[in-house]
Design a protein around this motif. Structure first.
Motif, PDB file in Angstrom:
ATOM      1  N   ASP A 284       4.935  10.324  -9.466  1.00  0.00           N
ATOM      2  CA  ASP A 284       5.645   9.451  -8.455  1.00  0.00           C
ATOM      3  C   ASP A 284       5.026   9.626  -6.975  1.00  0.00           C
ATOM      4  O   ASP A 284       4.728   8.636  -6.292  1.00  0.00           O
ATOM      5  CB  ASP A 284       7.120   9.706  -8.529  1.00  0.00           C
ATOM      6  N   SER A 285       4.893  10.893  -6.400  1.00  0.00           N
ATOM      7  CA  SER A 285       4.543  11.079  -5.548  1.00  0.00           C
ATOM      8  C   SER A 285       2.899  10.592  -5.310  1.00  0.00           C
ATOM      9  O   SER A 285       2.528  10.237  -4.169  1.00  0.00           O
ATOM     10  CB  SER A 285       4.359  12.666  -4.989  1.00  0.00           C
ATOM     11  N   LEU A 286       2.144  11.005  -6.237  1.00  0.00           N
ATOM     12  CA  LEU A 286       0.796  10.480  -6.222  1.00  0.00           C
ATOM     13  C   LEU A 286       0.710   9.078  -6.005  1.00  0.00           C
ATOM     14  O   LEU A 286      -0.112   8.487  -5.346  1.00  0.00           O
ATOM     15  CB  LEU A 286      -0.090  11.188  -7.392  1.00  0.00           C
ATOM     16  N   LEU A 287       1.641   8.297  -6.840  1.00  0.00           N
ATOM     17  CA  LEU A 287       1.352   6.821  -6.791  1.00  0.00           C
ATOM     18  C   LEU A 287       1.960   6.431  -5.499  1.00  0.00           C
ATOM     19  O   LEU A 287       1.362   5.221  -4.924  1.00  0.00           O
ATOM     20  CB  LEU A 287       2.325   6.191  -7.859  1.00  0.00           C
ATOM     21  N   THR A 288       2.807   7.071  -4.909  1.00  0.00           N
ATOM     22  CA  THR A 288       3.466   6.548  -3.538  1.00  0.00           C
ATOM     23  C   THR A 288       2.315   6.896  -2.442  1.00  0.00           C
ATOM     24  O   THR A 288       2.153   6.018  -1.589  1.00  0.00           O
ATOM     25  CB  THR A 288       4.612   7.331  -3.376  1.00  0.00           C
ATOM     26  N   GLN A 289       1.619   7.868  -2.526  1.00  0.00           N
ATOM     27  CA  GLN A 289       0.554   8.109  -1.565  1.00  0.00           C
ATOM     28  C   GLN A 289      -0.355   7.035  -1.668  1.00  0.00           C
ATOM     29  O   GLN A 289      -1.114   6.632  -0.485  1.00  0.00           O
ATOM     30  CB  GLN A 289      -0.206   9.429  -1.801  1.00  0.00           C
ATOM     31  N   THR A 290      -0.974   6.677  -2.893  1.00  0.00           N
ATOM     32  CA  THR A 290      -1.937   5.399  -3.107  1.00  0.00           C
ATOM     33  C   THR A 290      -1.348   4.162  -2.542  1.00  0.00           C
ATOM     34  O   THR A 290      -2.377   3.485  -2.189  1.00  0.00           O
ATOM     35  CB  THR A 290      -2.171   5.347  -4.707  1.00  0.00           C
ATOM     36  N   ARG A 291      -0.151   3.832  -2.879  1.00  0.00           N
ATOM     37  CA  ARG A 291       0.292   2.628  -2.446  1.00  0.00           C
ATOM     38  C   ARG A 291       0.576   2.805  -0.729  1.00  0.00           C
ATOM     39  O   ARG A 291       0.269   1.723  -0.032  1.00  0.00           O
ATOM     40  CB  ARG A 291       1.895   2.375  -2.910  1.00  0.00           C
ATOM     41  N   ALA A 292       0.481   3.805  -0.083  1.00  0.00           N
ATOM     42  CA  ALA A 292       0.645   3.849   1.389  1.00  0.00           C
ATOM     43  C   ALA A 292      -0.584   3.720   1.982  1.00  0.00           C
ATOM     44  O   ALA A 292      -0.648   3.080   3.040  1.00  0.00           O
ATOM     45  CB  ALA A 292       1.239   5.601   1.714  1.00  0.00           C
ATOM     46  N   LYS A 293      -1.725   3.719   1.385  1.00  0.00           N
ATOM     47  CA  LYS A 293      -3.093   3.453   1.915  1.00  0.00           C
ATOM     48  C   LYS A 293      -3.332   1.910   1.709  1.00  0.00           C
ATOM     49  O   LYS A 293      -3.804   1.425   2.756  1.00  0.00           O
ATOM     50  CB  LYS A 293      -4.149   4.062   1.045  1.00  0.00           C
ATOM     51  N   HIS A 294      -2.515   1.207   1.030  1.00  0.00           N
ATOM     52  CA  HIS A 294      -2.635  -0.232   0.891  1.00  0.00           C
ATOM     53  C   HIS A 294      -1.370  -0.996   1.699  1.00  0.00           C
ATOM     54  O   HIS A 294      -1.521  -2.272   1.920  1.00  0.00           O
ATOM     55  CB  HIS A 294      -2.662  -0.854  -0.559  1.00  0.00           C
ATOM     56  N   ALA A 295      -0.467  -0.110   2.122  1.00  0.00           N
ATOM     57  CA  ALA A 295       0.674  -0.665   3.018  1.00  0.00           C
ATOM     58  C   ALA A 295       0.316  -1.550   4.136  1.00  0.00           C
ATOM     59  O   ALA A 295       0.864  -2.376   4.450  1.00  0.00           O
ATOM     60  CB  ALA A 295       1.820   0.407   2.999  1.00  0.00           C
ATOM     61  N   ALA A 296      -0.625  -1.026   4.808  1.00  0.00           N
ATOM     62  CA  ALA A 296      -1.096  -1.492   6.136  1.00  0.00           C
ATOM     63  C   ALA A 296      -1.547  -2.820   6.048  1.00  0.00           C
ATOM     64  O   ALA A 296      -1.369  -3.796   6.919  1.00  0.00           O
ATOM     65  CB  ALA A 296      -2.389  -0.861   6.757  1.00  0.00           C
ATOM     66  N   THR A 297      -2.089  -3.220   4.803  1.00  0.00           N
ATOM     67  CA  THR A 297      -2.638  -4.633   4.600  1.00  0.00           C
ATOM     68  C   THR A 297      -1.440  -5.629   4.245  1.00  0.00           C
ATOM     69  O   THR A 297      -1.699  -6.903   4.526  1.00  0.00           O
ATOM     70  CB  THR A 297      -3.509  -4.795   3.432  1.00  0.00           C
ATOM     71  N   MET A 298      -0.253  -5.218   3.878  1.00  0.00           N
ATOM     72  CA  MET A 298       0.765  -6.024   3.619  1.00  0.00           C
ATOM     73  C   MET A 298       1.686  -6.381   4.813  1.00  0.00           C
ATOM     74  O   MET A 298       2.375  -5.454   5.347  1.00  0.00           O
ATOM     75  CB  MET A 298       1.799  -5.512   2.618  1.00  0.00           C
ATOM     76  N   SER A 299       1.775  -7.474   5.426  1.00  0.00           N
ATOM     77  CA  SER A 299       2.635  -7.925   6.429  1.00  0.00           C
ATOM     78  C   SER A 299       3.733  -8.766   6.174  1.00  0.00           C
ATOM     79  O   SER A 299       4.736  -8.972   7.049  1.00  0.00           O
ATOM     80  CB  SER A 299       1.722  -8.650   7.534  1.00  0.00           C
ATOM     81  N   GLU A 300       4.077  -9.592   5.178  1.00  0.00           N
ATOM     82  CA  GLU A 300       4.884 -10.270   4.707  1.00  0.00           C
ATOM     83  C   GLU A 300       5.242 -10.561   3.332  1.00  0.00           C
ATOM     84  O   GLU A 300       4.233 -10.192   2.480  1.00  0.00           O
ATOM     85  CB  GLU A 300       4.674 -11.731   5.480  1.00  0.00           C
ATOM     86  N   VAL A 301       6.307 -11.020   3.160  1.00  0.00           N
ATOM     87  CA  VAL A 301       6.746 -11.280   1.594  1.00  0.00           C
ATOM     88  C   VAL A 301       7.539 -12.681   1.632  1.00  0.00           C
ATOM     89  O   VAL A 301       8.392 -13.031   2.588  1.00  0.00           O
ATOM     90  CB  VAL A 301       7.487 -10.181   0.915  1.00  0.00           C
ATOM     91  N   LYS A 302       7.201 -13.510   0.597  1.00  0.00           N
ATOM     92  CA  LYS A 302       7.934 -14.587   0.290  1.00  0.00           C
ATOM     93  C   LYS A 302       8.947 -14.725  -0.851  1.00  0.00           C
ATOM     94  O   LYS A 302       8.643 -14.291  -1.868  1.00  0.00           O
ATOM     95  CB  LYS A 302       6.977 -15.846   0.192  1.00  0.00           C
ATOM     96  N   TRP A 303      10.036 -14.983  -0.382  1.00  0.00           N
ATOM     97  CA  TRP A 303      11.463 -15.073  -1.427  1.00  0.00           C
ATOM     98  C   TRP A 303      12.303 -16.331  -1.100  1.00  0.00           C
ATOM     99  O   TRP A 303      12.652 -16.629   0.134  1.00  0.00           O
ATOM    100  CB  TRP A 303      12.128 -13.777  -1.056  1.00  0.00           C
ATOM    101  N   ARG A 304      12.421 -17.219  -2.206  1.00  0.00           N
ATOM    102  CA  ARG A 304      13.238 -18.382  -2.187  1.00  0.00           C
ATOM    103  C   ARG A 304      12.825 -19.117  -0.835  1.00  0.00           C
ATOM    104  O   ARG A 304      13.660 -19.829  -0.425  1.00  0.00           O
ATOM    105  CB  ARG A 304      14.679 -18.138  -1.898  1.00  0.00           C
ATOM    106  N   GLY A 305      11.384 -19.336  -0.665  1.00  0.00           N
ATOM    107  CA  GLY A 305      11.056 -20.277   0.094  1.00  0.00           C
ATOM    108  C   GLY A 305      10.842 -19.981   1.550  1.00  0.00           C
ATOM    109  O   GLY A 305      10.613 -20.861   2.271  1.00  0.00           O
TER     110      GLY A 305
END
Length: 632
Positions: A284-305
């Motif tokens: 879990d810690s390794l997967l979290t570290q991997t996702r943290a590198k890609h987190a900077a590219t995520m700025s928004e999320v769309k939900w129910r329009g």
């Protein structure tokens, strides 16, 4: 000359009592023979495990014998017994220090005295006992445990990472010294290989923390190869420990491959996590570290329009891993592993919700200004809407987990019980799960920003009808077990009512609702169960009537005349109950005697007319006076 007389007992006693250390005297005692004070040492139950290690450490090795040390077995046993089962590295570090002190005392290998430190090194010339190897091994373990303790503390105090690197380098230095000592001809081949694998493991962990991925991968690959060779050279029981070590370092190797450039390593890490089913561990810690590198590219999320900006890093990491977690749960086959993955996902979701709450509490005025700048975004701010989105994920995940648990219990309920000592499952066990599901569904319409969403409200209402039907079904099943046929039939009719309403509402939806059980199968099952219950009720009534017929009344005796006999009289519950004979039958009883006064006929009474007062006649005048109240 006088002959010397033998000394008396008085002469043999010293003129003054010998001085005692200050810590063995009571304060305030007059000078004389001091009162001894023996300090009572507290009994530490944790030292009982270390006594066994003391016995091993005090064993003397014969001269000329080949030295052997089971390095991996020793460190694994010590770690599991002294804190690492609960990741208490400080406790394990203290154990290593105490064992080092005992080893130096047993070997006479002390570092000077209490006044002066004199450093000593274990050399091949003095290597006559495997306890010298154990001494160096405990030095390395102590430095490693201190490094892991600092790694935990570095989450809140980043400056401690520099001390962490220093302690890991110290552990590698001791491991290299152990490997050099094991090159002696007196040490057997197995110990040499284990020493090389241990050194490679610590070097790999140091490079891993320094993010030197290539060096870390090379060192860990060397460690893995040695342990695999050792596992193949021994029996299955002895190879278990080596295989466990290989499984521990495999995620680190794949993570190094991923950072070097192997994109398939991420999928392999997810597959490893699915196979293990463990939550909160290294994967879990390794997967979290991997996702943290890609987190900077995520700025928004769309939900129910509605597009929601995401500025909190912890929320970004959670949302990036949400799809992977759901895919891992869907591909997991065992119920235990699936439940652990659900718990891990819920824990991450709670952390993300807590981060949003803290952000909401920082500056409410700023959040109000952001909301005023977005007039078309709805009644609530973007941060509040993000909180509603995360809460929706948490409640939906909890519903899916409970539904999975209910399905697993239904399978066990339909299977015959093989183990007599095992607890028998009953329909009541599923009722509580569906109660929790309905409670979670009742919280969904109350989320901020979704009050006016008609489609969302209709979807929640449809799911509520479906799970109410399942809840009523299992309540009816519980009544069937206790032969309450009428209650069960009423509940079955209620289930059919819920299923028909759910089918009517489902036809209104254009899109298929995911994760919704099919109520058609439930309705068919209820129809079959209903007819079975009706038949069982009729058969149960006939059985009772046969038993009752043997106890029914065969004569017309009233209840009062047979109180000492158990009998069943159906007329007792009607209006014409035969309680007593009425009117009662005549019975002969003794009559009351009659008395006749015969002397009265022969008695002569005296005349009393003159004694009686004669009342005068008033006439008309007396009538008038009496009418007006004038009486004399």
């Amino acid at each position: 000359m006088r002959s010397a007389s033998p000394p008396s007992s008085r002469d043999l006693m010293p003129s003054s009592p010998p001085p005692l250390p200050q810590d063995l005297q009571y304060p305030g005692v007059r000078r004389g023979w001091p009162v001894l004070r023996f300090p009572v040492m507290p009994v530490n139950m944790a030292t009982t495990r270390e006594d066994a290690a003391d016995e091993k450490d005090n064993q003397v090795v014969e001269l000329g014998a080949t030295l052997s040390l089971e390095i991996l077995q020793i460190i694994k046993d010590s770690q599991q017994q002294h804190g690492l089962r609960h990741e208490d590295y400080q406790r394990y570090r203290g154990y290593c220090s105490r064992r080092l002190r005992r080893l130096r005392k047993a070997l006479g290998f002390k570092m000077g005295n209490k006044h002066k430190f004199t450093g000593k090194k274990v050399t091949t010339e003095i290597l006559s006992d495997n306890r010298y190897l154990l001494l160096v091994l405990m030095d390395a373990e102590r430095a490693w445990s201190y490094a892991m303790q600092l790694k935990q503390e570095a989450n809140t105090e980043p400056r401690k990472r520099f001390h962490l690197f220093s302690r890991l380098r110290k552990a590698v230095k001791h491991a290299e010294e152990l490997e050099r000592l094991c090159e002696s001809d007196r040490v057997d081949a197995k110990t040499k290989l284990e020493a090389q694998a241990y050194t490679a493991y610590l070097k790999g962990m140091l490079s891993f923390e320094l993010q030197d991925w290539k060096s870390a991968m090379q060192a860990l690959h060397k460690c893995k190869t040695i342990y695999e060779k050792l596992a193949s050279a021994f029996t299955d029981e002895q190879a278990v420990l080596y295989h466990q070590r290989v499984e521990e370092i495999s995620p680190n190797i794949r993570y190094c491959d991923y950072n070097i450039g192997d994109q398939s390593a991420m999928k392999e890490l997810i597959q490893m996590r699915m196979k293990s089913g463990e939550a909160g561990g290294l994967l879990d810690s390794l997967l979290t570290q991997t996702r943290a590198k890609h987190a900077a590219t995520m700025s928004e999320v769309k939900w129910r329009g509605r597009v929601i900006p995401v500025k909190i890093d912890k929320v970004r990491i959670f949302l990036l891993g949400l799809a992977d977690n759901e895919a891992a749960i869907a591909q997991t086959t065992t119920d235990e592993a699936k439940e652990r993955l659900y718990e891990s996902l819920l824990s991450e979701c709670r952390d993300a919700i807590q981060a949003v709450r803290e952000e909401l509490r920082v500056d409410p005025a700023q959040k109000q200004r952001e909301r005023s700048l977005e007039p078309d975004s709805g009644k609530v701010s973007s941060l509040q809407y993000l909180h509603s989105y995360l809460t929706y994920i948490k409640l939906s995940t909890a519903i899916k987990r409970n539904v999975a648990m209910a399905e697993a219990l239904q399978k066990q309920l339909s299977e015959p019980v093989k183990d007599e000592g095992k607890r028998v499952l009953r329909p009541q066990d599923l009722i509580r799960l569906y109660d929790i599901i309905l409670q979670n569904l009742s919280e969904l319409p109350q989320l901020s920003g979704l009050e006016d969403d008609k489609s969302f409200q209709a979807e929640v209402e449809l799911k509520t009808l479906v799970y109410k039907a399942y809840r009523c079904f299992f309540i009816a099943q519980s009544y069937v077990l206790v032969k309450k046929w009428s209650e069960a039939l009423v509940l079955y009719e209620r289930v059919l009512k819920y299923t028909s309403e759910a089918q009517t509402q489902t036809a209104k939806f254009t899109n298929h609702i995911q994760d919704l059980p099919d109520v058609k199968d439930l309705a068919a099952r209820v129809n079959a169960e209903k007819y079975s219950v009706q038949a069982a009720a009729i058969l149960d009534t006939e059985d009772v009537s046969e038993m009752v017929s043997q106890l029914q009344v065969k004569d017309n005796k009233p209840l009062r005349e047979c109180l000492d006999v158990f009998r069943i009289d159906p007329s007792l519950v009607t209006k014409n109950a035969n309680l007593v004979r009425f009117p009662p039958e005549f019975q002969p009883i003794p009559c009351k005697p009659l008395f006749f006064d015969l002397a009265l006929n022969h008695a002569t009474f005296p005349a009393l007319e003159d004694k009686v007062e004669q009342k005068g006649r008033g006439g008309f005048t007396g009538y008038i006076k009496g009418f007006f109240g004038f009486r004399g």
